[in-house]
Scaffold this motif. Structure first.
Motif, PDB file in Angstrom:
ATOM      1  N   LEU A 213      -5.107   9.526  -9.962  1.00 56.29           N
ATOM      2  CA  LEU A 213      -6.067   9.836  -8.905  1.00 56.29           C
ATOM      3  C   LEU A 213      -5.398  10.055  -7.547  1.00 56.29           C
ATOM      4  O   LEU A 213      -6.078  10.317  -6.555  1.00 56.29           O
ATOM      5  N   GLY A 214      -4.070   9.951  -7.506  1.00 51.74           N
ATOM      6  CA  GLY A 214      -3.350  10.138  -6.256  1.00 51.74           C
ATOM      7  C   GLY A 214      -3.539   9.006  -5.283  1.00 51.74           C
ATOM      8  O   GLY A 214      -3.447   9.201  -4.062  1.00 51.74           O
ATOM      9  N   LEU A 215      -3.780   7.797  -5.807  1.00 49.27           N
ATOM     10  CA  LEU A 215      -4.030   6.629  -4.969  1.00 49.27           C
ATOM     11  C   LEU A 215      -2.810   5.728  -4.926  1.00 49.27           C
ATOM     12  O   LEU A 215      -2.000   5.705  -5.862  1.00 49.27           O
ATOM     13  N   GLN A 216      -2.685   4.970  -3.851  1.00 46.49           N
ATOM     14  CA  GLN A 216      -1.574   4.041  -3.715  1.00 46.49           C
ATOM     15  C   GLN A 216      -1.695   2.912  -4.737  1.00 46.49           C
ATOM     16  O   GLN A 216      -2.768   2.341  -4.930  1.00 46.49           O
ATOM     17  N   VAL A 217      -0.591   2.592  -5.383  1.00 49.04           N
ATOM     18  CA  VAL A 217      -0.558   1.442  -6.284  1.00 49.04           C
ATOM     19  C   VAL A 217      -0.291   0.201  -5.436  1.00 49.04           C
ATOM     20  O   VAL A 217       0.683   0.163  -4.689  1.00 49.04           O
ATOM     21  N   PRO A 218      -1.143  -0.808  -5.518  1.00 49.40           N
ATOM     22  CA  PRO A 218      -0.955  -1.990  -4.670  1.00 49.40           C
ATOM     23  C   PRO A 218       0.285  -2.791  -5.042  1.00 49.40           C
ATOM     24  O   PRO A 218       0.868  -2.625  -6.116  1.00 49.40           O
ATOM     25  N   GLU A 219       0.662  -3.689  -4.147  1.00 54.95           N
ATOM     26  CA  GLU A 219       1.634  -4.729  -4.466  1.00 54.95           C
ATOM     27  C   GLU A 219       0.896  -5.803  -5.256  1.00 54.95           C
ATOM     28  O   GLU A 219      -0.162  -6.261  -4.853  1.00 54.95           O
ATOM     29  N   TYR A 220       1.469  -6.202  -6.385  1.00 53.48           N
ATOM     30  CA  TYR A 220       0.802  -7.176  -7.250  1.00 53.48           C
ATOM     31  C   TYR A 220       1.503  -8.531  -7.200  1.00 53.48           C
ATOM     32  O   TYR A 220       2.730  -8.609  -7.101  1.00 53.48           O
ATOM     33  N   ALA A 221       0.703  -9.572  -7.296  1.00 52.13           N
ATOM     34  CA  ALA A 221       1.220 -10.930  -7.473  1.00 52.13           C
ATOM     35  C   ALA A 221       0.255 -11.661  -8.405  1.00 52.13           C
ATOM     36  O   ALA A 221      -0.875 -11.974  -8.010  1.00 52.13           O
ATOM     37  N   HIS A 222       0.673 -11.859  -9.633  1.00 47.60           N
ATOM     38  CA  HIS A 222      -0.175 -12.533 -10.618  1.00 47.60           C
ATOM     39  C   HIS A 222       0.250 -13.997 -10.691  1.00 47.60           C
ATOM     40  O   HIS A 222       1.368 -14.318 -11.101  1.00 47.60           O
TER      41      HIS A 222
END
Length: 293
Positions: A213-222
């Motif tokens: 979708l051309g969207l930014q991939v977030p920074e993840y912290a699980h």
């Protein structure tokens, strides 16, 4: 757009201490990096009357604050429909008529990755499509071009997971979780997602969809979950695990907050006081056993 983190509960009931611990950590991650902190109610499914108000009350009771108005997914159907239209226009969707049982039985075949949709409806011809449309309503699936996708996580490092032709819209016409969460995070400027590590396996699907979708991939912290004495993810059946239940035992919201902060090596007091000592690198990597379970 201002950067932000978030907490996004489903209003299926009262939050238990595992949910509250994750909310605290999400708040600490966001505030420690100068981000806004947003609250989104993911109420597309399993909503119970009154649960949202209970959850907001309990978050406030432990000191979790948020910026701006609460967003509810049930108000955002048009936004999800627009994203699906974009994917459909790029020939990245197809109708699926499989029941859960059919999928489970097909997924047991040797060639199908564990938990992946085997593509049963991916290449139906026109006659098959018309017949199946007459038998049951269709879900809408992503026509994925990959079978796995890699993401980076602050706590887990690199993680590569299965990406299949996952559902974008359920057969009742409601947007599916993986689509809604991706669209909402981008629309709200959420570039940091902190949540329980039970959701890590679904993250590659979401990151892949964001890229399409051309969207930014977030920074993840699980972050690690809270578990009972058997090592099973904490649930309401484990007894006094909500603020309401614990209050009946004489335990205050402030006392619960301090216990949750101590479980991640932080001093008790307000969340603002804990913020000064917060260091993501020092967070425990193992589940925490709830002492009351």
């Amino acid at each position: 757009m201002t950067k932000a983190g978030r907490f996004a509960p489903s209003p299926s009931g009262e939050l238990h201490v595992g949910n509250l611990r994750t909310a605290i950590l999400a708040w600490l991650f966001a505030r420690s990096t100068g981000r806004n902190f947003l609250l989104r109610v993911e109420d597309l499914d399993r909503a119970r009357a009154g649960a949202e108000a209970e959850q907001l009350r309990d978050l406030a009771a432990i000191g979790v604050t948020w910026d701006g108005a609460v967003v509810r997914q049930t108000d955002r159907g048009d936004v999800y429909a627009e994203a699906i239209s974009r994917l459909a226009a790029a020939d990245l969707t197809y109708e699926c008529f499989c029941t859960r049982r059919e999928i489970q039985e097909a997924a047991s075949a040797p060639h199908a990755p564990q938990g992946a949709y085997p593509g049963t409806c991916r290449d139906l011809d026109r006659a098959e499509l018309e017949f199946k449309r007459s038998t049951r309503p269709a879900a809408l699936r992503l026509r994925s071009a990959v079978t796995e996708f890699a993401v980076r996580d602050v706590l887990h490092g690199g993680f590569t997971g299965v990406v299949d032709d996952f559902v974008l819209r359920r057969n009742d016409g409601v947007a599916a979780y993986n689509l809604a969460v991706v669209v909402d995070d981008a629309a709200q400027g959420i570039d940091q997602v902190v949540r329980g590590d039970d959701l890590l396996p679904s993250t590659p699907r979401q990151a892949y969809l964001a890229s399409l979708l051309g969207l930014q991939v977030p920074e993840y912290a699980h972050v690690p979950l809270v578990v009972n004495s058997d090592g099973v993810r904490l649930a309401k059946r484990d007894g006094a695990v909500t603020l309401g239940d614990l209050a009946l035992r004489g335990q205050s919201a402030a006392g619960v907050r301090d216990l949750l902060l101590a479980s991640v090596g932080l001093p008790g007091g307000t969340l603002e006081q804990a913020l000064a000592a917060f260091d993501p690198v020092a967070l425990p990597r193992e589940p925490w056993v709830w002492p009351g379970a």
